[in-house]
Design a protein around this motif. Structure first.
Motif, PDB file in Angstrom:
ATOM      1  N   GLY A 173     -15.888  75.254  78.963  1.00 45.95           N
ATOM      2  CA  GLY A 173     -15.073  76.462  79.080  1.00 45.95           C
ATOM      3  C   GLY A 173     -14.118  76.728  77.952  1.00 45.95           C
ATOM      4  O   GLY A 173     -13.697  77.872  77.757  1.00 45.95           O
ATOM      5  N   GLY A 174     -13.704  75.683  77.212  1.00 42.12           N
ATOM      6  CA  GLY A 174     -12.747  75.934  76.140  1.00 42.12           C
ATOM      7  C   GLY A 174     -11.492  76.594  76.666  1.00 42.12           C
ATOM      8  O   GLY A 174     -10.882  76.121  77.627  1.00 42.12           O
ATOM      9  N   MET A 175     -11.099  77.711  76.049  1.00 44.41           N
ATOM     10  CA  MET A 175      -9.875  78.382  76.472  1.00 44.41           C
ATOM     11  C   MET A 175      -9.971  78.950  77.886  1.00 44.41           C
ATOM     12  O   MET A 175      -8.949  79.169  78.536  1.00 44.41           O
ATOM     13  CB  MET A 175      -9.504  79.490  75.480  1.00 44.41           C
ATOM     14  CG  MET A 175     -10.554  80.555  75.232  1.00 44.41           C
ATOM     15  SD  MET A 175     -10.689  81.862  76.484  1.00 44.41           S
ATOM     16  CE  MET A 175      -9.091  82.620  76.339  1.00 44.41           C
ATOM     17  N   LEU A 176     -11.201  79.186  78.372  1.00 40.46           N
ATOM     18  CA  LEU A 176     -11.342  79.645  79.751  1.00 40.46           C
ATOM     19  C   LEU A 176     -10.809  78.600  80.724  1.00 40.46           C
ATOM     20  O   LEU A 176     -10.254  78.927  81.777  1.00 40.46           O
ATOM     21  CB  LEU A 176     -12.812  79.925  80.074  1.00 40.46           C
ATOM     22  CG  LEU A 176     -13.495  81.032  79.269  1.00 40.46           C
ATOM     23  CD1 LEU A 176     -14.984  81.069  79.580  1.00 40.46           C
ATOM     24  CD2 LEU A 176     -12.851  82.387  79.557  1.00 40.46           C
ATOM     25  N   THR A 177     -10.991  77.321  80.363  1.00 46.19           N
ATOM     26  CA  THR A 177     -10.514  76.232  81.211  1.00 46.19           C
ATOM     27  C   THR A 177      -9.079  75.865  80.892  1.00 46.19           C
ATOM     28  O   THR A 177      -8.238  75.741  81.795  1.00 46.19           O
ATOM     29  CB  THR A 177     -11.419  74.993  81.037  1.00 46.19           C
ATOM     30  OG1 THR A 177     -12.724  75.305  81.516  1.00 46.19           O
ATOM     31  CG2 THR A 177     -10.872  73.793  81.798  1.00 46.19           C
ATOM     32  N   ILE A 182      -6.319  79.585  80.243  1.00 48.03           N
ATOM     33  CA  ILE A 182      -6.022  80.567  81.295  1.00 48.03           C
ATOM     34  C   ILE A 182      -5.673  79.815  82.571  1.00 48.03           C
ATOM     35  O   ILE A 182      -6.477  79.004  83.045  1.00 48.03           O
ATOM     36  CB  ILE A 182      -7.223  81.496  81.544  1.00 48.03           C
ATOM     37  CG1 ILE A 182      -7.608  82.224  80.257  1.00 48.03           C
ATOM     38  CG2 ILE A 182      -6.899  82.497  82.647  1.00 48.03           C
ATOM     39  CD1 ILE A 182      -8.836  83.110  80.391  1.00 48.03           C
ATOM     40  N   PRO A 183      -4.500  80.037  83.134  1.00 50.42           N
ATOM     41  CA  PRO A 183      -4.098  79.287  84.333  1.00 50.42           C
ATOM     42  C   PRO A 183      -5.062  79.493  85.497  1.00 50.42           C
ATOM     43  O   PRO A 183      -5.705  80.543  85.620  1.00 50.42           O
ATOM     44  CB  PRO A 183      -2.718  79.869  84.664  1.00 50.42           C
ATOM     45  CG  PRO A 183      -2.233  80.480  83.402  1.00 50.42           C
ATOM     46  CD  PRO A 183      -3.456  80.973  82.689  1.00 50.42           C
ATOM     47  N   LEU A 201      -0.073  74.520  78.758  1.00 52.79           N
ATOM     48  CA  LEU A 201      -1.076  74.988  79.721  1.00 52.79           C
ATOM     49  C   LEU A 201      -2.207  73.970  79.867  1.00 52.79           C
ATOM     50  O   LEU A 201      -2.728  73.764  80.971  1.00 52.79           O
ATOM     51  CB  LEU A 201      -1.629  76.341  79.286  1.00 52.79           C
ATOM     52  CG  LEU A 201      -0.652  77.517  79.377  1.00 52.79           C
ATOM     53  CD1 LEU A 201      -1.238  78.761  78.716  1.00 52.79           C
ATOM     54  CD2 LEU A 201      -0.289  77.818  80.825  1.00 52.79           C
ATOM     55  N   LYS A 202      -2.576  73.312  78.767  1.00 54.68           N
ATOM     56  CA  LYS A 202      -3.607  72.275  78.843  1.00 54.68           C
ATOM     57  C   LYS A 202      -3.129  71.096  79.677  1.00 54.68           C
ATOM     58  O   LYS A 202      -3.896  70.531  80.470  1.00 54.68           O
ATOM     59  CB  LYS A 202      -4.007  71.797  77.450  1.00 54.68           C
ATOM     60  CG  LYS A 202      -5.096  70.727  77.492  1.00 54.68           C
ATOM     61  CD  LYS A 202      -5.396  70.133  76.149  1.00 54.68           C
ATOM     62  CE  LYS A 202      -6.494  69.087  76.254  1.00 54.68           C
ATOM     63  NZ  LYS A 202      -6.147  67.970  77.173  1.00 54.68           N
ATOM     64  N   ALA A 237       2.322  81.060  80.431  1.00 53.50           N
ATOM     65  CA  ALA A 237       3.173  79.873  80.386  1.00 53.50           C
ATOM     66  C   ALA A 237       4.386  80.039  81.292  1.00 53.50           C
ATOM     67  O   ALA A 237       4.771  79.102  82.013  1.00 53.50           O
ATOM     68  CB  ALA A 237       3.608  79.599  78.947  1.00 53.50           C
ATOM     69  N   ALA A 238       4.983  81.225  81.266  1.00 55.96           N
ATOM     70  CA  ALA A 238       6.162  81.471  82.094  1.00 55.96           C
ATOM     71  C   ALA A 238       5.823  81.391  83.583  1.00 55.96           C
ATOM     72  O   ALA A 238       6.546  80.760  84.373  1.00 55.96           O
ATOM     73  CB  ALA A 238       6.743  82.847  81.756  1.00 55.96           C
ATOM     74  N   ARG A 239       4.730  82.000  83.983  1.00 54.36           N
ATOM     75  CA  ARG A 239       4.351  82.006  85.397  1.00 54.36           C
ATOM     76  C   ARG A 239       3.915  80.611  85.852  1.00 54.36           C
ATOM     77  O   ARG A 239       4.090  80.256  87.019  1.00 54.36           O
ATOM     78  CB  ARG A 239       3.238  83.022  85.629  1.00 54.36           C
ATOM     79  CG  ARG A 239       3.661  84.455  85.330  1.00 54.36           C
ATOM     80  CD  ARG A 239       2.528  85.435  85.536  1.00 54.36           C
ATOM     81  NE  ARG A 239       2.179  85.542  86.941  1.00 54.36           N
ATOM     82  CZ  ARG A 239       1.068  86.126  87.386  1.00 54.36           C
ATOM     83  NH1 ARG A 239       0.185  86.605  86.515  1.00 54.36           N
ATOM     84  NH2 ARG A 239       0.830  86.192  88.674  1.00 54.36           N
TER      85      ARG A 239
END
Length: 448
Positions: A167-171, A174-175, A250-251, A286-288
């Motif tokens: 997934g890369g950035m999908l995983t 994205i939260p 996020l990671k 990141a904030a949420r």
């Protein structure tokens, strides 16, 4: 249940205001479509998805036909239906938007994709592997799109992923409350059933070289590993402990959700006062996410509310989650010696000609953590290991014919590493086009 488990579970909760449609709700929403003679919604879609046709098929109860229309243009409908900036694209172009309530096209798209998966009617093809052998480096949206389209053309496809899940950035970018990772894994599993092979934990340029790929018999290589490095904030004392990068943060949270590390390893704790610098999609995410960890969060942005790069809906959702916003505030320095204790910013003023100027008025707010979210850039060390031509900003240069080929013959690229960080749908669109470029290149080469 322990407090830690309660907090972990909360990450998975999608906002109630964006729950998926029930079958009854989807049917009612589909009947709102006017089937315009000139479908503006389709014009607003970056991939020209045949929106009126798939909505009409849904309204008549024909899920197989509806998903067929979608897959004519999209490879990741369940994902795009969840994360596309649809208010700036299809829904923003819908004629009903003039009345204030456009058709919820994204929710209809993901409803169709999810139902098609449950019913086993998603378009499917098992590759014979007879057309050639292609290496896919990275499994983000562009890599997934290239892989699927090459499998449809009967190529043997091996996907190399540096992480241990797809997934890369999908995983990792994205939260989960926006995109549950089960959906991403479902797409990877579909590629496996089509004939793709996966090699996880392999970083090209470190664990494996380009030369070794040629020696392994690959006829073409696709690079789609995105932009992993984060920009520095460019403010005084930003190396202080407690200054975090948004992507890395996020990671770390996703690693918790995947069960790899304990929640205590995430450097944002309940009760922390957190400042997020930036106002794009990643800053909002990141904030949420920090809010869900129990922190008090303020986004600090140097310009006005109207200049924010995030979607208006994301801004509103962040406010509903409890995120605070400070505008006209240009960060200048991190306060703290052993760890972060504050953030200093300078108030900005907007002149009549819209010029923004500093006022000299400095303000310091007390914070425990600072998360920088001002953008990502390519991993230049990895790109240089391929000896590829890059532009002055460090992004890979590609050709129009064959589409997507780099300065190295047989090596192709697309997605954020070429076009700068953008949307999932644009990366997917480029992946589809590059798959055709790879096919054209291999066919021409085999004629010689």
């Amino acid at each position: 249940m322990s407090e830690e488990n309660n907090r972990l579970t909360s990450f998975y909760q999608e906002p109630i205001r964006d729950r998926d449609f029930t079958p009854e709700e989807a049917a009612v929403e589909a009947t709102r479509c006017l089937h315009c003679k000139v479908p503006l919604c389709r014009r607003g879609c970056p991939i020209g998805n045949d929106i009126p046709k798939f909505i009409q098929a849904l309204a008549s109860g024909d899920i197989p036909q509806a998903i067929g229309y979608i897959y004519n243009h999209s490879d990741l409908p369940a994902i795009c239906g969840r994360v596309c900036p649809r208010e700036n694209q299809c829904e923003g172009s819908c004629v009903w938007s003039r009345k204030g309530k456009p058709i919820e096209i994204g929710k209809l798209e993901r409803f169709i994709a999810d139902r098609a998966f449950e019913m086993g009617v998603t378009p499917f093809h098992v590759s014979k592997g007879s057309a050639g052998k292609v290496a896919i480096l990275g499994s983000g949206p562009s890599g997934l799109a290239v892989a699927r389209n090459l499998l449809l053309l009967d190529y043997e496809v091996i996907i190399f992923e540096a992480k241990d899940c797809p997934g890369g950035m999908l995983t990792y970018g994205i939260p989960t409350f926006r995109l549950h990772k089960d959906v991403v894994q479902r797409e990877a599993d579909a590629l496996t059933r089509m004939g793709a092979h996966w090699q996880y934990g392999v970083k090209i340029g470190v664990d494996k070289s380009l030369q070794s790929l040629w020696e392994d018999g690959f006829e073409a290589v696709f690079i789609g590993f995105g932009t992993a490095d984060e920009w520095n904030l460019g403010i005084t004392n930003e190396q202080c402990q407690g200054v975090l990068g948004a992507a890395a943060f996020l990671k770390q949270v996703e690693d918790v959700q995947l069960g790899k590390v304990p929640l205590s390893s995430v450097p944002v704790y309940k009760g922390d006062r957190v400042a997020v610098i930036g106002a794009g999609n990643v800053a909002i995410d990141a904030a949420r996410t920090a809010i869900r960890l129990g922190a008090d969060v303020t986004i600090v942005y140097r310009r006005a509310e109207k200049n924010m790069k995030c979607l208006p809906s994301e801004y509103e959702e962040a406010k509903l989650d409890g995120v605070q916003f400070t505008f006209y505030a240009a960060p200048k320095a991190v306060i703290g010696t052993d760890k972060v204790t504050g953030l200093q910013y300078e108030k900005q003023q907007i002149l009549e000609d819209a010029t923004m100027v500093p006022t000299g008025d400095m303000v310091t707010i007390e914070v425990d953590k600072i998360i920088g979210a001002i953008g990502n850039k390519p991993e230049l060390d990895v790109i240089r290991s391929f000896s590829l031509a890059i532009n002055p900003d460090g992004y890979i240069v590609t050709s129009k014919k064959p589409y997507g080929m780099t300065s190295c013959e047989g090596v192709f690229a697309a997605g954020d590493i070429v076009h700068k960080p953008a949307t999932v749908v644009l990366a997917m669109r480029e992946g589809r086009k590059v798959a055709r470029g790879i096919d054209a290149y291999i066919r021409e080469k085999n004629k010689k």
